[in-house]
Design a protein around this motif. Structure first.
Motif, mmCIF file in Angstrom:
data_model
loop_
_atom_site.group_PDB
_atom_site.id
_atom_site.type_symbol
_atom_site.label_atom_id
_atom_site.label_comp_id
_atom_site.label_asym_id
_atom_site.label_seq_id
_atom_site.Cartn_x
_atom_site.Cartn_y
_atom_site.Cartn_z
ATOM 1 N N LYS A 52 59.034 54.035 0.682
ATOM 2 C CA LYS A 52 59.646 55.201 0.032
ATOM 3 C C LYS A 52 60.414 54.738 -1.202
ATOM 4 O O LYS A 52 61.162 53.768 -1.154
ATOM 5 N N GLY A 53 60.203 55.455 -2.294
ATOM 6 C CA GLY A 53 60.883 55.134 -3.545
ATOM 7 C C GLY A 53 60.060 54.260 -4.482
ATOM 8 O O GLY A 53 60.450 54.042 -5.625
ATOM 9 N N ARG A 54 58.921 53.750 -4.022
ATOM 10 C CA ARG A 54 58.048 52.927 -4.866
ATOM 11 C C ARG A 54 56.725 53.661 -5.079
ATOM 12 O O ARG A 54 56.174 54.234 -4.149
ATOM 13 N N LEU A 55 56.224 53.596 -6.308
ATOM 14 C CA LEU A 55 54.969 54.261 -6.617
ATOM 15 C C LEU A 55 53.760 53.441 -6.172
ATOM 16 O O LEU A 55 52.763 53.996 -5.727
ATOM 17 N N GLU A 56 53.846 52.138 -6.322
ATOM 18 C CA GLU A 56 52.737 51.248 -5.970
ATOM 19 C C GLU A 56 52.808 50.855 -4.501
ATOM 20 O O GLU A 56 53.901 50.744 -3.927
ATOM 21 N N ALA A 57 51.662 50.610 -3.908
ATOM 22 C CA ALA A 57 51.605 50.139 -2.518
ATOM 23 C C ALA A 57 52.207 48.737 -2.432
ATOM 24 O O ALA A 57 52.017 47.925 -3.336
ATOM 25 N N VAL A 58 52.936 48.456 -1.358
ATOM 26 C CA VAL A 58 53.513 47.124 -1.157
ATOM 27 C C VAL A 58 52.502 46.183 -0.507
ATOM 28 O O VAL A 58 52.666 44.971 -0.550
ATOM 29 N N ALA A 59 51.442 46.745 0.106
ATOM 30 C CA ALA A 59 50.374 45.939 0.697
ATOM 31 C C ALA A 59 49.090 46.762 0.703
ATOM 32 O O ALA A 59 49.115 47.958 0.967
ATOM 33 N N LYS A 60 47.973 46.096 0.399
ATOM 34 C CA LYS A 60 46.661 46.740 0.416
ATOM 35 C C LYS A 60 45.689 45.838 1.152
ATOM 36 O O LYS A 60 45.715 44.621 0.985
ATOM 37 N N SER A 61 44.831 46.441 1.961
ATOM 38 C CA SER A 61 43.795 45.660 2.626
ATOM 39 C C SER A 61 42.438 45.987 2.014
ATOM 40 O O SER A 61 42.250 47.045 1.422
ATOM 41 N N GLN A 62 41.501 45.077 2.173
ATOM 42 C CA GLN A 62 40.117 45.332 1.796
ATOM 43 C C GLN A 62 39.478 46.183 2.885
ATOM 44 O O GLN A 62 40.010 46.302 3.980
ATOM 45 N N TYR A 63 38.326 46.757 2.609
ATOM 46 C CA TYR A 63 37.585 47.490 3.637
ATOM 47 C C TYR A 63 37.053 46.495 4.667
ATOM 48 O O TYR A 63 36.464 45.479 4.307
ATOM 49 N N THR A 64 37.301 46.791 5.957
ATOM 50 C CA THR A 64 36.781 45.979 7.052
ATOM 51 C C THR A 64 36.269 46.914 8.143
ATOM 52 O O THR A 64 36.543 48.109 8.129
ATOM 53 N N LYS A 65 35.579 46.363 9.118
ATOM 54 C CA LYS A 65 35.069 47.178 10.223
ATOM 55 C C LYS A 65 36.146 47.478 11.257
ATOM 56 O O LYS A 65 35.930 48.264 12.174
#
Length: 109
Positions: A52-65
């Protein structure tokens, strides 16, 4: 809203049934529940963690199964997860946002 568009939006909203988010220690864990009757569904999952309060994601994952994800949190605050479910056969992507969860840091004085 046109009938055709309304049905597509409702279909996407119902496809992801629930996004569970919970904290275990400093780990934010996410589980995505989808509606499918296929034993080996052609879906992949990606998870974006926001504070909350940040526009960008703090963590992103790649697509996985895998329909689960785990992220280590280093700061306190309110977090939520946006889940992306991609159908490998049609490349259609459905999203859903979790309820927020509060991470509290305890500091000895």
């Amino acid at each position: 809203m046109k009938k055709r568009m309304r049905k597509k939006v409702e279909k996407q909203a119902d496809f992801i049934q629930k996004v569970e988010v919970f904290l275990i220690g400093n780990s934010l864990q996410t589980k995505c529940h989808i509606k499918t009757k296929e034993q080996h569904p052609p879906y992949k999952f990606a998870f974006y963690v926001y504070k909350k309060g940040r526009l960008e994601a703090v963590a992103k994952s790649q697509y996985t199964k895998f329909d689960t994800n785990q992220v280590q949190l280093t700061e306190g605050g309110e977090y939520f997860v946006k889940v992306f479910v991609k159908n490998d056969e049609t490349n259609e992507v459905t999203t859903k946002i979790s309820q927020p969860v509060q991470k509290t840091l305890i500091v000895d004085i």
